[in-house]
Design an enzyme around this catalytic site. Structure first.
Site, mmCIF file in Angstrom:
data_model
loop_
_atom_site.group_PDB
_atom_site.id
_atom_site.type_symbol
_atom_site.label_atom_id
_atom_site.label_comp_id
_atom_site.label_asym_id
_atom_site.label_seq_id
_atom_site.Cartn_x
_atom_site.Cartn_y
_atom_site.Cartn_z
ATOM 1 N N ASP A 155 51.638 -13.880 38.301
ATOM 2 C CA ASP A 155 51.135 -12.913 37.313
ATOM 3 C C ASP A 155 50.085 -11.993 37.930
ATOM 4 O O ASP A 155 49.379 -12.379 38.864
ATOM 5 C CB ASP A 155 50.554 -13.690 36.117
ATOM 6 C CG ASP A 155 50.378 -12.814 34.890
ATOM 7 O OD1 ASP A 155 50.968 -11.711 34.843
ATOM 8 O OD2 ASP A 155 49.639 -13.230 33.982
ATOM 9 N N ASN A 182 59.652 -10.728 28.575
ATOM 10 C CA ASN A 182 59.485 -9.526 29.402
ATOM 11 C C ASN A 182 60.523 -8.442 29.086
ATOM 12 O O ASN A 182 60.333 -7.272 29.430
ATOM 13 C CB ASN A 182 59.534 -9.860 30.900
ATOM 14 C CG ASN A 182 58.322 -10.607 31.405
ATOM 15 O OD1 ASN A 182 58.409 -11.412 32.327
ATOM 16 N ND2 ASN A 182 57.151 -10.362 30.813
HETATM 17 C C1 IPE Z 1 54.545 -14.603 32.505
HETATM 18 O O1 IPE Z 1 53.747 -13.471 32.731
HETATM 19 C C2 IPE Z 1 55.955 -14.339 32.928
HETATM 20 C C3 IPE Z 1 56.147 -14.145 34.371
HETATM 21 C C4 IPE Z 1 55.245 -14.284 35.294
HETATM 22 C C5 IPE Z 1 57.472 -13.804 34.758
HETATM 23 P P1 IPE Z 1 53.447 -12.420 31.572
HETATM 24 O O2 IPE Z 1 52.504 -11.417 32.122
HETATM 25 O O3 IPE Z 1 54.707 -11.912 30.994
HETATM 26 O O4 IPE Z 1 52.752 -13.351 30.488
HETATM 27 P P2 IPE Z 1 51.740 -13.003 29.305
HETATM 28 O O5 IPE Z 1 52.378 -11.955 28.471
HETATM 29 O O6 IPE Z 1 50.473 -12.517 29.934
HETATM 30 O O7 IPE Z 1 51.552 -14.296 28.611
HETATM 31 C C1 IPE Z 2 53.801 -10.455 36.692
HETATM 32 O O1 IPE Z 2 52.891 -9.410 36.682
HETATM 33 C C2 IPE Z 2 55.236 -9.993 36.869
HETATM 34 C C3 IPE Z 2 56.075 -10.132 35.676
HETATM 35 C C4 IPE Z 2 55.713 -10.658 34.557
HETATM 36 C C5 IPE Z 2 57.427 -9.618 35.754
HETATM 37 P P1 IPE Z 2 52.640 -8.551 35.361
HETATM 38 O O2 IPE Z 2 53.606 -7.428 35.345
HETATM 39 O O3 IPE Z 2 52.628 -9.406 34.173
HETATM 40 O O4 IPE Z 2 51.176 -7.978 35.656
HETATM 41 P P2 IPE Z 2 49.954 -7.927 34.629
HETATM 42 O O5 IPE Z 2 49.791 -9.294 34.078
HETATM 43 O O6 IPE Z 2 50.294 -6.931 33.580
HETATM 44 O O7 IPE Z 2 48.778 -7.516 35.473
HETATM 45 MG MG MG Z 3 51.213 -10.481 33.244
#
Ligand code: IPE
Ligand code: IPE
Ligand code: MG
Length: 246
Positions: free
Chosen positions: A21, A69
């Site tokens: 993340d 997502n």
């Molecule tokens: C969790 O990250 C899913 C992945 C890393 C693929 P998100 O960024 O989607 O999670 P939330 O929304 O912060 O809980």
């Molecule tokens: C994790 O990084 C990747 C996926 C969930 C696909 P994020 O895209 O959630 O990045 P933040 O959490 O918005 O910084």
């Molecule tokens: Mg994230």
């Protein structure tokens, strides 16, 4: 560099799961678009996989795209899917060199056809590799997975192939996407968020959790080693007393 001497190679977690993340925030910090963060996350994936192989961790599971997502802006979802296809194509060679078998959990049918095809090809090519099983969670959520398992069990009962009395934890685990994988012993989440976000809810029942403020594109094998060292300092009691497990 290499592996820190302080790591006990006889007490490694057999399965490490990671919620990757913070890509978006990493890009934002640099004044770039979110997609730039995802692109740089690929480097972190490669280094982490190589680190796991170097250590001798036989199972590594990476949360790459959740069911939730899909609700992101369409252009970001498309960019992630394109990145997935190009990465798998490019990285298959590295997987072969490192003896890594590619595996997936999640609803592959919901992915674009090209992603699904590339994934299946890469899984077929790497299927005999023995050093490490790399599982990518794609279009995955734990509640979806558990619901599917319940449906499958109900269908077996309805067909007369299963008696409800026979349903137990092992049978249930065998109906999950993760059938055949041991439960993770260590779960790492980057970016400072302290939540599970619908990841492996059943499988994480007794997993040690490790949270780091590092954003995913900055994560390297040394961070994996740090998490393993932290894991090795813990006493896993499984409900018993400290005296019992000593
Ligand atoms: C969790 O990250 C899913 C992945 C890393 C693929 P998100 O960024 O989607 O999670 P939330 O929304 O912060 O809980
Ligand atoms: C994790 O990084 C990747 C996926 C969930 C696909 P994020 O895209 O959630 O990045 P933040 O959490 O918005 O910084
Ligand atoms: Mg994230």
């Amino acid at each position: 560099m290499g592996i820190p001497a302080t790591i006990d190679l006889n007490n490694l977690p057999q399965h490490v799961a990671i919620i990757m993340d913070g890509n978006g925030r990493w890009a934002k910090e640099k004044g770039k678009l979110r997609v730039f963060g995802h692109q740089n996350g690929v480097l972190a994936v490669r280094d982490t996989v190589e680190g796991a192989v170097e250590l001798g961790i036989p199972y590594l599971t990476l949360y790459a795209f959740s069911t939730e997502n899909w609700n992101r802006p369409k252009h970001e979802v498309n960019a992630l899917m394109e990145l997935l296809v190009s990465t798998i194509t490019k990285e298959t060679k590295t997987l072969m060199e490192n003896g890594v078998r590619l595996n997936t959990i999640g609803d592959l049918n919901s992915l674009p056809k090209s992603c699904d095809r590339q994934l299946r090809e890469a899984m077929e090519k790497t299927k005999d590799n023995k050093r490490c099983t790399l599982t990518l969670a794609l279009s995955y959520s734990s509640r979806w997975e558990i619901t599917e398992a319940v449906k499958s069990i109900a269908a077996s009962v309805k067909a007369g192939d299963l008696n409800p009395e026979e349903i137990n934890e092992n049978l249930f685990a065998d109906r999950l996407n993760t059938a055949g994988l041991p439960d993770p012993e260590l779960m790492i989440r980057t970016s400072g968020e302290l939540r599970i976000s619908n990841f492996l809810l059943w499988q994480l029942a007794y997993t040690e959790l490790f949270f780091t403020p590092k954003l995913w594109p900055d994560f390297r094998r040394t961070d994996l080693f740090d998490a393993v060292l932290d894991y090795q300092k813990r006493e896993r009691r499984f409900g018993m007393t400290s005296e019992q497990v000593k």
